[in-house]
Motif scaffolding. Structure first.
Motif, PDB file in Angstrom:
ATOM      1  N   SER A   1     -39.448  58.924 -89.189  1.00  0.00           N
ATOM      2  CA  SER A   1     -38.545  58.945 -90.342  1.00  0.00           C
ATOM      3  C   SER A   1     -37.118  58.790 -89.873  1.00  0.00           C
ATOM      4  CB  SER A   1     -38.647  60.263 -91.098  1.00  0.00           C
ATOM      5  OG  SER A   1     -39.947  60.474 -91.495  1.00  0.00           O
ATOM      6  N   ALA A   2     -36.745  59.568 -88.867  1.00  0.00           N
ATOM      7  CA  ALA A   2     -35.364  59.532 -88.387  1.00  0.00           C
ATOM      8  C   ALA A   2     -35.010  58.113 -87.972  1.00  0.00           C
ATOM      9  CB  ALA A   2     -35.198  60.497 -87.224  1.00  0.00           C
ATOM     10  N   VAL A   3     -35.906  57.484 -87.204  1.00  0.00           N
ATOM     11  CA  VAL A   3     -35.633  56.117 -86.733  1.00  0.00           C
ATOM     12  C   VAL A   3     -35.605  55.155 -87.928  1.00  0.00           C
ATOM     13  CG1 VAL A   3     -36.553  54.238 -85.337  1.00  0.00           C
ATOM     14  CG2 VAL A   3     -36.640  56.575 -84.484  1.00  0.00           C
ATOM     15  N   GLY A   4     -36.592  55.287 -88.805  1.00  0.00           N
ATOM     16  CA  GLY A   4     -36.702  54.377 -89.947  1.00  0.00           C
ATOM     17  C   GLY A   4     -35.504  54.458 -90.870  1.00  0.00           C
TER      18      GLY A   4
ATOM     19  N   ILE B   1     -34.835  46.245 -88.818  1.00  0.00           N
ATOM     20  CA  ILE B   1     -36.206  46.073 -88.318  1.00  0.00           C
ATOM     21  C   ILE B   1     -36.892  47.430 -88.087  1.00  0.00           C
ATOM     22  CG2 ILE B   1     -35.520  45.914 -85.876  1.00  0.00           C
ATOM     23  CD1 ILE B   1     -38.176  43.644 -87.366  1.00  0.00           C
ATOM     24  N   LEU B   2     -36.063  48.464 -87.796  1.00  0.00           N
ATOM     25  CA  LEU B   2     -36.624  49.811 -87.587  1.00  0.00           C
ATOM     26  C   LEU B   2     -37.282  50.324 -88.865  1.00  0.00           C
ATOM     27  CD1 LEU B   2     -33.707  51.531 -85.627  1.00  0.00           C
ATOM     28  CD2 LEU B   2     -35.862  50.666 -84.707  1.00  0.00           C
ATOM     29  N   TRP B   3     -36.632  49.978 -89.988  1.00  0.00           N
ATOM     30  CA  TRP B   3     -37.198  50.405 -91.274  1.00  0.00           C
ATOM     31  C   TRP B   3     -38.530  49.693 -91.530  1.00  0.00           C
ATOM     32  CZ3 TRP B   3     -37.782  47.076 -95.585  1.00  0.00           C
ATOM     33  CH2 TRP B   3     -38.340  47.706 -96.713  1.00  0.00           C
ATOM     34  N   ALA B   4     -38.592  48.417 -91.055  1.00  0.00           N
ATOM     35  CA  ALA B   4     -39.760  47.611 -91.369  1.00  0.00           C
ATOM     36  C   ALA B   4     -41.045  48.234 -90.843  1.00  0.00           C
ATOM     37  CB  ALA B   4     -39.577  46.202 -90.816  1.00  0.00           C
ATOM     38  N   PHE B   5     -40.977  48.834 -89.645  1.00  0.00           N
ATOM     39  CA  PHE B   5     -42.230  49.350 -89.083  1.00  0.00           C
ATOM     40  C   PHE B   5     -42.401  50.842 -89.264  1.00  0.00           C
ATOM     41  CE2 PHE B   5     -41.868  45.235 -87.073  1.00  0.00           C
ATOM     42  CZ  PHE B   5     -43.140  44.752 -87.343  1.00  0.00           C
TER      43      PHE B   5
ATOM     44  N   ILE C   1     -37.150  38.196 -92.600  1.00  0.00           N
ATOM     45  CA  ILE C   1     -38.443  38.626 -92.053  1.00  0.00           C
ATOM     46  C   ILE C   1     -38.521  40.151 -92.031  1.00  0.00           C
ATOM     47  CG2 ILE C   1     -39.846  38.720 -89.943  1.00  0.00           C
ATOM     48  CD1 ILE C   1     -39.160  35.805 -89.476  1.00  0.00           C
ATOM     49  N   SER C   2     -37.425  40.790 -91.599  1.00  0.00           N
ATOM     50  CA  SER C   2     -37.445  42.265 -91.516  1.00  0.00           C
ATOM     51  C   SER C   2     -37.688  42.885 -92.885  1.00  0.00           C
ATOM     52  CB  SER C   2     -36.122  42.790 -90.971  1.00  0.00           C
ATOM     53  OG  SER C   2     -35.935  42.315 -89.675  1.00  0.00           O
TER      54      SER C   2
ATOM     55  N   ILE D   1     -32.533  55.319 -90.117  1.00  0.00           N
ATOM     56  CA  ILE D   1     -31.338  54.714 -89.492  1.00  0.00           C
ATOM     57  C   ILE D   1     -31.341  53.229 -89.842  1.00  0.00           C
ATOM     58  CG2 ILE D   1     -30.302  54.026 -87.277  1.00  0.00           C
ATOM     59  CD1 ILE D   1     -31.208  56.756 -86.188  1.00  0.00           C
ATOM     60  N   GLY D   2     -32.556  52.624 -89.752  1.00  0.00           N
ATOM     61  CA  GLY D   2     -32.691  51.213 -90.113  1.00  0.00           C
ATOM     62  C   GLY D   2     -32.266  50.957 -91.546  1.00  0.00           C
ATOM     63  N   GLY D   3     -32.830  51.741 -92.480  1.00  0.00           N
ATOM     64  CA  GLY D   3     -32.530  51.534 -93.899  1.00  0.00           C
ATOM     65  C   GLY D   3     -31.089  51.893 -94.218  1.00  0.00           C
ATOM     66  N   GLY D   4     -30.633  52.998 -93.594  1.00  0.00           N
ATOM     67  CA  GLY D   4     -29.281  53.494 -93.882  1.00  0.00           C
ATOM     68  C   GLY D   4     -28.200  52.538 -93.413  1.00  0.00           C
ATOM     69  N   SER D   5     -28.543  51.666 -92.471  1.00  0.00           N
ATOM     70  CA  SER D   5     -27.511  50.756 -91.944  1.00  0.00           C
ATOM     71  C   SER D   5     -26.998  49.801 -93.029  1.00  0.00           C
ATOM     72  CB  SER D   5     -28.066  49.978 -90.749  1.00  0.00           C
ATOM     73  OG  SER D   5     -29.144  49.172 -91.178  1.00  0.00           O
ATOM     74  N   THR D   6     -27.732  49.697 -94.144  1.00  0.00           N
ATOM     75  CA  THR D   6     -27.269  48.801 -95.215  1.00  0.00           C
ATOM     76  C   THR D   6     -26.086  49.410 -95.978  1.00  0.00           C
ATOM     77  OG1 THR D   6     -28.857  49.810 -96.703  1.00  0.00           O
ATOM     78  CG2 THR D   6     -29.560  47.784 -95.640  1.00  0.00           C
ATOM     79  N   LEU D   7     -25.879  50.749 -95.800  1.00  0.00           N
ATOM     80  CA  LEU D   7     -24.793  51.406 -96.546  1.00  0.00           C
ATOM     81  C   LEU D   7     -23.413  50.888 -96.133  1.00  0.00           C
ATOM     82  CD1 LEU D   7     -25.991  55.137 -96.609  1.00  0.00           C
ATOM     83  CD2 LEU D   7     -25.692  53.640 -98.584  1.00  0.00           C
ATOM     84  N   LEU D   8     -23.306  50.491 -94.859  1.00  0.00           N
ATOM     85  CA  LEU D   8     -21.991  50.097 -94.343  1.00  0.00           C
ATOM     86  C   LEU D   8     -21.370  48.955 -95.145  1.00  0.00           C
ATOM     87  CD1 LEU D   8     -22.711  50.300 -90.499  1.00  0.00           C
ATOM     88  CD2 LEU D   8     -21.500  51.942 -91.949  1.00  0.00           C
ATOM     89  N   LEU D   9     -22.187  47.915 -95.383  1.00  0.00           N
ATOM     90  CA  LEU D   9     -21.679  46.733 -96.114  1.00  0.00           C
ATOM     91  C   LEU D   9     -21.113  47.143 -97.467  1.00  0.00           C
ATOM     92  CD1 LEU D   9     -24.150  43.744 -95.675  1.00  0.00           C
ATOM     93  CD2 LEU D   9     -21.775  43.918 -94.927  1.00  0.00           C
TER      94      LEU D   9
END
Ligand code: ADP
Length: 540
Positions: A183-186, A208-212, A10-11, A188-196
């Motif tokens: 942008s900063a919040v968004g 979800i932060l990136w989503a909105f 959903i996100s 963080i949302g998108g950047g969290s995918t880098l960890l995997l």
């Protein structure tokens, strides 16, 4: 597990949709601005990134996962490189950091090449518990991460520094502030995918932060910059209404329901479009009006400044003319009178010419000086109670020889309702009457000039009537303006600057009086009237 994948799906899906709409919306409003163009690239490629991620974590096919993995990393580069340039445009710093922008693009292209043709950045994917496929970074994946993180930070830094350097207008400042925050919040949302991808087993929960993020950022860009709240609110509400009606239509339980919902939606779509168009038009018209008013104000200020400069120039130039002219006039006069011995006959005419011409020039210089005094509010008046009859008679006496030279007579008719006392600045009032009689002589070829003096109802009126070239009704008011001369005056080949009546009007107005011209028409003579309050005051 199931709930988690639903959350991620959903996100990503909402994020991709919001991003796409955001890009389209900003372009729809103003596709010409660079800020909007780059924002559109950020959001549209951001949307592709979300969709690719969605594909990768759901597909059971390894090939699709492989392609989606590479695509999503490429889209991430395009998105964030555009974000960097977008930040430069938003903060009006693109020109200062052009080289940095080129470097970012160059490095981006390099990384895209490495992703596409080598496994240095991306090795492939492995299957995961929640996601069907998880990307596996290559030996140089840190290059990719550092690139993205640094350009995101740099973009945010540009906005941050602009907010704090005090050089930005308030509404623009708010806009940057909001875009920076979102942008900063968004990111963080998108950047969290880098960890995997770095092999750290933490799912991108903040996604979800990136989503909105695009939704709020778009709101900030549009609301604070291009359009006002009214238009944006109307658009958002209309969009919600349409979505609501469309959902109802889809969920209709019976045919009757379906028809009613269909008709309502069909009616609401054009109604909504009309509403939005109306509001947008109104807003645009108001903005245009505001813009024009501002331009006018600026132009007006510039004109005022230039006018002041002109008056100053005029004043300086006239003062410079004054003393040489006085000596020419003085010496010519003395020569004429024989101070330097008897004037030989053949020199009489030229000396007379010099004397007359310098006198004429003196008058013009005086006019210029008066004009600059009037314009700079430096005209000083010395009001005293005086006998207007005396002033008029003096002027007539002084000027009669000039009239006689032209074969004209000057008559006077006083109504006998004296005394003709009024508070005037004697020199200036004399100047006005002299100017009127002088004009009457100048613009009359034959006939006579009559000066009338009347005293009635607490006013004194001096009227100078002539049998000259007359005035076209259209010119009656115009001739009192600066440098204004009627065509007849030009045709009659009479020299003049078109300043005398303007100055006369200013002087008469300073006496709380009125000046105006009447004439039965061209060639039928004219009369100039000066009316001032009569009376004695201040115990004089
Ligand atoms: P100037 O006489 O130097 O041109 P004025 O300001 O005194 O400037 O007069 C402005 C214009 O008014 C003149 O150029 C002329 O067209 C018109 N005017 C003034 N006095 C008369 C007059 N007595 N008869 C006809 N036209 C006149």
């Amino acid at each position: 597990m199931k709930a988690l994948i639903v959350y991620f799906n959903i996100s990503f899906a909402i994020g991709a949709l919001v991003s796409l709409l955001s890009g389209a919306y900003v372009l729809y409003h103003n596709a010409k601005q660079k800020v909007n163009q780059f924002w559109a690239i950020v959001t549209i490629f951001g949307s592709f990134w979300g969709l690719s991620y969605l594909a990768m974590i759901n597909t059971s096919s390894n090939e699709i996962a492989f392609i989606a993995n590479r695509s999503l990393h490429i889209f991430a580069i395009i998105t964030l490189a555009s974000f960097f340039i977008f930040a430069l445009y938003l903060t009006n710093q693109f020109l200062f950091h052009k080289k940095a922008a080129y470097l970012v693009v160059f490095l981006g292209v390099l990384l895209i090449t490495l992703i596409s043709f080598t496994d240095l950045i991306l090795q492939g994917t492995i299957s995961g518990d929640v996601f069907s496929h998880i990307p596996v970074g290559g030996n140089l994946f840190w290059l990719f991460s550092s690139y993205l993180i640094s350009i995101t930070f740099a973009g945010c830094y540009f906005m941050y520094s602009k907010v704090h350097d005090g050089s930005t207008a308030k509404h623009h400042l708010n806009q940057i502030r909001y875009v920076l925050l979102f942008s900063a919040v968004g990111w963080i949302g998108g950047g969290s995918t880098l960890l995997l991808t770095h092999g750290i087993d933490i799912l991108p929960y903040p996604i979800i932060l990136w989503a909105f993020y695009p939704f709020f950022a778009t709101y900030a860009i549009v609301k604070l910059n291009l359009f006002n709240t009214k238009a944006v609110t109307a658009e958002i509400l209309t969009a919600f209404l349409w979505v609501f009606l469309a959902v109802r239509l889809i969920l209709s339980s019976s045919t009757a329901d379906l028809i009613i919902n269909g008709v309502v939606l069909a009616l609401m779509i054009p109604a909504g479009i009309l509403l939005i168009r109306g509001i947008t038009k109104e807003v645009k018209a108001r903005e245009k009006a505001e813009e024009l008013t501002k331009e006018l104000q600026e132009a007006n200020q510039e004109l005022k400044y230039m006018d002041k400069q002109k008056s100053k120039m005029l004043s300086i130039a006239s003062h410079q003319f004054r003393s040489p002219l006085t000596s020419i006039e003085g010496y010519a006069s003395m020569m004429k009178e024989g101070t330097y011995g008897e004037v030989p006959e053949h020199l009489e005419k030229p000396i007379n010419r010099i004397f007359k011409s310098s006198k004429q020039l003196s008058h013009i210089v005086d006019d210029f000086l008066n004009i600059s005094r009037i314009e700079q509010d430096r005209m000083e008046y010395d009001f005293k109670t005086a006998n207007i009859q005396e002033i008029v008679e003096n002027v007539i006496e002084e000027i009669t020889p000039t009239a006689h030279d032209k074969g004209l007579e000057i008559e006077k008719t006083f109504d006998g309702n004296g005394p003709y006392k009024a508070r005037v600045d004697v020199d200036k009032f004399t100047q006005v009457i002299t100017n009127l009689i002088d004009n009457a002589i100048k613009y009359t070829q034959e006939g006579k000039i009559i000066v009338h003096l009347t005293h009635e109802d607490d006013t004194i009126t001096v009227a100078v009537e002539d049998s000259g070239i007359g005035i076209d009704p259209e010119d009656k008011d115009k001739i009192f303006e600066q440098f204004s001369r009627a065509d007849e005056a030009e045709d009659a080949d009479v020299v003049g600057s078109g300043l005398g009546l303007y100055i006369a009007k200013q002087i008469v107005q300073a006496h709380d009086g009125e000046i105006w011209a009447t004439s039965p028409g061209k060639g039928k003579g004219s009369t100039f009237h000066v009316k001032i309050p009569a009376g004695i005051s201040d115990g004089e």
